[in-house]
Design a protein around this motif. Structure first.
Motif, PDB file in Angstrom:
ATOM      1  N   ILE A 179     -12.741  13.487-128.529  1.00 47.64           N
ATOM      2  CA  ILE A 179     -13.657  13.413-127.399  1.00 47.64           C
ATOM      3  C   ILE A 179     -12.845  13.699-126.145  1.00 47.64           C
ATOM      4  CG2 ILE A 179     -15.145  11.915-126.022  1.00 47.64           C
ATOM      5  CD1 ILE A 179     -15.736  10.350-128.614  1.00 47.64           C
ATOM      6  N   GLN A 180     -13.112  14.831-125.516  1.00 50.60           N
ATOM      7  CA  GLN A 180     -12.428  15.155-124.263  1.00 50.60           C
ATOM      8  C   GLN A 180     -13.320  14.733-123.099  1.00 50.60           C
ATOM      9  OE1 GLN A 180     -11.186  19.219-123.597  1.00 50.60           O
ATOM     10  NE2 GLN A 180     -10.178  18.707-121.667  1.00 50.60           N
ATOM     11  N   VAL A 181     -12.806  13.845-122.262  1.00 48.08           N
ATOM     12  CA  VAL A 181     -13.581  13.261-121.174  1.00 48.08           C
ATOM     13  C   VAL A 181     -13.270  13.988-119.867  1.00 48.08           C
ATOM     14  CG1 VAL A 181     -14.195  11.113-120.005  1.00 48.08           C
ATOM     15  CG2 VAL A 181     -13.405  11.048-122.374  1.00 48.08           C
ATOM     16  N   VAL A 182     -14.326  14.455-119.199  1.00 49.04           N
ATOM     17  CA  VAL A 182     -14.174  15.093-117.885  1.00 49.04           C
ATOM     18  C   VAL A 182     -15.135  14.410-116.912  1.00 49.04           C
ATOM     19  CG1 VAL A 182     -13.471  17.317-118.873  1.00 49.04           C
ATOM     20  CG2 VAL A 182     -15.892  16.889-118.383  1.00 49.04           C
ATOM     21  N   ASP A 183     -14.903  14.616-115.634  1.00 48.29           N
ATOM     22  CA  ASP A 183     -15.734  14.035-114.575  1.00 48.29           C
ATOM     23  C   ASP A 183     -16.789  15.060-114.176  1.00 48.29           C
ATOM     24  OD1 ASP A 183     -16.790  13.019-112.160  1.00 48.29           O
ATOM     25  OD2 ASP A 183     -14.888  12.114-111.580  1.00 48.29           O
ATOM     26  N   LEU A 184     -18.057  14.731-114.412  1.00 46.00           N
ATOM     27  CA  LEU A 184     -19.143  15.662-114.120  1.00 46.00           C
ATOM     28  C   LEU A 184     -19.142  16.112-112.667  1.00 46.00           C
ATOM     29  CD1 LEU A 184     -21.829  17.037-115.109  1.00 46.00           C
ATOM     30  CD2 LEU A 184     -23.016  14.972-114.322  1.00 46.00           C
ATOM     31  N   ARG A 185     -18.674  15.260-111.758  1.00 44.23           N
ATOM     32  CA  ARG A 185     -18.780  15.540-110.324  1.00 44.23           C
ATOM     33  C   ARG A 185     -17.890  16.682-109.861  1.00 44.23           C
ATOM     34  NH1 ARG A 185     -17.155   9.804-108.102  1.00 44.23           N
ATOM     35  NH2 ARG A 185     -15.497  10.280-109.602  1.00 44.23           N
ATOM     36  N   HIS A 186     -16.868  16.996-110.653  1.00 43.96           N
ATOM     37  CA  HIS A 186     -15.890  18.002-110.238  1.00 43.96           C
ATOM     38  C   HIS A 186     -15.705  19.058-111.334  1.00 43.96           C
ATOM     39  CE1 HIS A 186     -14.994  15.059-107.170  1.00 43.96           C
ATOM     40  NE2 HIS A 186     -14.683  14.177-108.102  1.00 43.96           N
ATOM     41  N   PRO A 187     -15.462  20.300-110.973  1.00 39.52           N
ATOM     42  CA  PRO A 187     -15.163  21.315-111.988  1.00 39.52           C
ATOM     43  C   PRO A 187     -13.920  20.906-112.777  1.00 39.52           C
ATOM     44  CG  PRO A 187     -15.563  22.347-109.850  1.00 39.52           C
ATOM     45  CD  PRO A 187     -15.467  20.873-109.610  1.00 39.52           C
ATOM     46  N   PRO A 188     -13.878  21.157-114.071  1.00 40.78           N
ATOM     47  CA  PRO A 188     -12.677  20.841-114.857  1.00 40.78           C
ATOM     48  C   PRO A 188     -11.435  21.472-114.250  1.00 40.78           C
ATOM     49  CG  PRO A 188     -14.490  21.396-116.307  1.00 40.78           C
ATOM     50  CD  PRO A 188     -14.959  21.695-114.914  1.00 40.78           C
ATOM     51  N   THR A 189     -10.346  20.719-114.253  1.00 43.01           N
ATOM     52  CA  THR A 189      -9.099  21.177-113.666  1.00 43.01           C
ATOM     53  C   THR A 189      -8.351  22.096-114.632  1.00 43.01           C
ATOM     54  OG1 THR A 189      -7.826  19.349-114.590  1.00 43.01           O
ATOM     55  CG2 THR A 189      -8.893  18.971-112.442  1.00 43.01           C
ATOM     56  N   ALA A 190      -7.254  22.653-114.150  1.00 42.93           N
ATOM     57  CA  ALA A 190      -6.399  23.477-115.013  1.00 42.93           C
ATOM     58  C   ALA A 190      -5.885  22.645-116.190  1.00 42.93           C
ATOM     59  CB  ALA A 190      -5.234  24.042-114.209  1.00 42.93           C
ATOM     60  N   ASP A 191      -5.591  21.349-115.949  1.00 44.26           N
ATOM     61  CA  ASP A 191      -5.138  20.470-117.032  1.00 44.26           C
ATOM     62  C   ASP A 191      -6.248  20.275-118.066  1.00 44.26           C
ATOM     63  OD1 ASP A 191      -2.451  19.829-116.235  1.00 44.26           O
ATOM     64  OD2 ASP A 191      -3.285  18.615-114.628  1.00 44.26           O
ATOM     65  N   ASP A 192      -7.482  20.113-117.594  1.00 46.65           N
ATOM     66  CA  ASP A 192      -8.612  19.989-118.523  1.00 46.65           C
ATOM     67  C   ASP A 192      -8.745  21.248-119.374  1.00 46.65           C
ATOM     68  OD1 ASP A 192      -9.543  17.428-117.662  1.00 46.65           O
ATOM     69  OD2 ASP A 192     -10.563  18.358-115.958  1.00 46.65           O
ATOM     70  N   GLN A 193      -8.618  22.405-118.727  1.00 44.16           N
ATOM     71  CA  GLN A 193      -8.739  23.670-119.444  1.00 44.16           C
ATOM     72  C   GLN A 193      -7.622  23.819-120.483  1.00 44.16           C
ATOM     73  OE1 GLN A 193      -9.557  27.094-116.688  1.00 44.16           O
ATOM     74  NE2 GLN A 193      -9.747  25.481-115.165  1.00 44.16           N
ATOM     75  N   SER A 194      -6.408  23.445-120.084  1.00 42.54           N
ATOM     76  CA  SER A 194      -5.269  23.532-121.012  1.00 42.54           C
ATOM     77  C   SER A 194      -5.468  22.618-122.209  1.00 42.54           C
ATOM     78  CB  SER A 194      -3.965  23.166-120.294  1.00 42.54           C
ATOM     79  OG  SER A 194      -3.671  24.109-119.284  1.00 42.54           O
ATOM     80  N   ALA A 235     -19.046  14.556-120.247  1.00 39.00           N
ATOM     81  CA  ALA A 235     -18.998  14.607-118.781  1.00 39.00           C
ATOM     82  C   ALA A 235     -19.492  13.280-118.232  1.00 39.00           C
ATOM     83  CB  ALA A 235     -19.839  15.766-118.255  1.00 39.00           C
ATOM     84  N   THR A 236     -18.574  12.469-117.722  1.00 37.96           N
ATOM     85  CA  THR A 236     -18.897  11.114-117.287  1.00 37.96           C
ATOM     86  C   THR A 236     -19.382  11.064-115.838  1.00 37.96           C
ATOM     87  OG1 THR A 236     -16.625  10.709-116.573  1.00 37.96           O
ATOM     88  CG2 THR A 236     -17.174  10.130-118.851  1.00 37.96           C
ATOM     89  N   TYR A 251     -24.393  21.087-112.720  1.00 34.33           N
ATOM     90  CA  TYR A 251     -23.022  20.614-112.889  1.00 34.33           C
ATOM     91  C   TYR A 251     -22.540  20.803-114.331  1.00 34.33           C
ATOM     92  CZ  TYR A 251     -22.711  18.549-108.206  1.00 34.33           C
ATOM     93  OH  TYR A 251     -22.630  18.365-106.846  1.00 34.33           O
ATOM     94  N   LEU A 252     -23.439  20.604-115.293  1.00 36.30           N
ATOM     95  CA  LEU A 252     -23.070  20.835-116.695  1.00 36.30           C
ATOM     96  C   LEU A 252     -22.721  22.302-116.934  1.00 36.30           C
ATOM     97  CD1 LEU A 252     -25.689  18.648-118.613  1.00 36.30           C
ATOM     98  CD2 LEU A 252     -23.207  18.309-118.590  1.00 36.30           C
ATOM     99  N   LYS A 253     -23.431  23.195-116.277  1.00 33.96           N
ATOM    100  CA  LYS A 253     -23.166  24.634-116.422  1.00 33.96           C
ATOM    101  C   LYS A 253     -21.760  24.965-115.923  1.00 33.96           C
ATOM    102  CE  LYS A 253     -25.354  29.105-115.439  1.00 33.96           C
ATOM    103  NZ  LYS A 253     -24.621  29.868-114.443  1.00 33.96           N
ATOM    104  N   VAL A 254     -21.371  24.355-114.801  1.00 34.88           N
ATOM    105  CA  VAL A 254     -20.022  24.569-114.263  1.00 34.88           C
ATOM    106  C   VAL A 254     -18.969  24.067-115.255  1.00 34.88           C
ATOM    107  CG1 VAL A 254     -18.389  23.893-112.451  1.00 34.88           C
ATOM    108  CG2 VAL A 254     -20.733  24.518-111.848  1.00 34.88           C
ATOM    109  N   THR A 255     -19.219  22.887-115.819  1.00 33.79           N
ATOM    110  CA  THR A 255     -18.287  22.316-116.799  1.00 33.79           C
ATOM    111  C   THR A 255     -18.156  23.227-118.016  1.00 33.79           C
ATOM    112  OG1 THR A 255     -18.803  20.048-116.119  1.00 33.79           O
ATOM    113  CG2 THR A 255     -17.831  20.334-118.297  1.00 33.79           C
ATOM    114  N   LYS A 256     -19.281  23.654-118.532  1.00 37.74           N
ATOM    115  CA  LYS A 256     -19.292  24.483-119.737  1.00 37.74           C
ATOM    116  C   LYS A 256     -18.584  25.817-119.512  1.00 37.74           C
ATOM    117  CE  LYS A 256     -22.515  26.017-123.326  1.00 37.74           C
ATOM    118  NZ  LYS A 256     -23.926  25.986-123.779  1.00 37.74           N
TER     119      LYS A 256
END
Length: 199
Positions: free
Chosen positions: A110-125, A141-142, A155-160
Motif C-alpha cells: 500500500i503506497q500512501v500519498v497525500d491527495l492534497r498535493h501532486p505526488p513528489t519525485a520520491d513518490d514516483q521513484s 490517497a489520504t 485531485y485523483l486524476k493528478v495523482t494517477k
C-alpha cells in the motif's frame, strides 16, 4: 475485514529480525508525515497502536503488526524527508530494498500519498521501484476530508497521471477522519491475501 485481534509484533532493521512465522504480509510505504500511521490505526480500529509522530522521519525501523493471527502489516520507514542525514537515508534505502526484494511472504504494498498535493519525485521513484520488482501496489490517497468532495476526481486524476499508475493497480480515496475508503481498502487486502473475515 472485522479486526478482532491486533498485536505489535516487532521492530526490525534487518531480515534476521523479521517475524519467523510465515503469514501473508502487506507493507505500507509513504513519505514521512503523509498520514500512514493514521491510516493503519483506522484500518485496525485502534487509536494509537501505530504511533503518529510530530517529527517526520522519526520512525527508522520496519514495524510489524499481527492482525487476527492471519496476516502482518509491515509499516516501513517514511521516505523523502530532507532533514535526516544522507547516511541515514542511505541506510533506510538499503533496509527497504532488502525487505521489498527478499521478503517471500510480502503479497502487496500500500503506497500512501497525500491527495492534497501532486505526488513528489520520491513518490514516483517509489512506485517505479515497486513496479520494477513486480510487486502489486494499491495507491491510497489520504486526507480526502481536507478537499471539497466536488474536487476529489480532479485531485485523483493528478495523482494517477503523476504516478503513471498502471491499469491493474488500484487508487483509493481515503480519510482516516471520516473512514472514507476503509471498507474498499480492506476488501482489496482480503482479496490479495485470499483471507476470510473471522466469523
Amino acid at each position: 475485514m472485522k479486526v478482532t485481534q491486533v498485536e505489535f509484533e516487532v521492530s526490525a532493521v534487518k531480515p534476521a529480525q523479521y517475524p519467523d512465522e510465515v503469514l501473508p504480509e502487506i507493507a505500507l510505504a509513504g513519505r514521512s508525515n503523509v498520514g500512514k500511521s493514521s491510516l493503519i490505526n483506522c484500518l485496525i480500529e485502534r487509536k494509537n497502536l501505530a504511533r503518529t509522530s510530530s517529527k517526520p522521519g522519526k520512525t527508522q525501523t520496519i514495524n510489524f503488526y499481527r492482525i487476527n493471527n492471519q496476516m502482518f502489516f509491515a509499516d516501513v520507514p517514511g521516505y523523502g524527508f530532507a532533514r535526516v542525514s544522507k547516511s541515514i537515508r542511505a541506510a533506510w534505502g538499503k533496509m527497504m530494498e532488502a525487505y521489498f526484494t527478499e521478503r517471500k511472504s510480502l503479497k502487496a504494498v500500500i503506497q500512501v500519498v497525500d491527495l492534497r498535493h501532486p505526488p513528489t519525485a520520491d513518490d514516483q521513484s517509489m512506485y517505479q521501484f515497486l513496479k520494477y520488482h513486480q510487486l502489486p501496489v494499491v495507491v491510497v490517497a489520504t486526507k480526502a476530508d481536507k478537499i471539497p468532495k466536488g474536487k476529489w476526481q480532479k485531485y485523483l486524476k493528478v495523482t494517477k497521471e503523476t504516478l503513471q499508475i498502471q491499469p491493474k493497480d488500484h487508487l483509493i480515496l481515503f480519510s482516516a477522519q471520516t473512514r472514507q475508503g476503509k471498507e474498499e481498502l480492506w476488501h482489496l487486502i482480503e482479496e490479495k491475501l485470499e483471507l476470510k473475515s473471522p466469523q
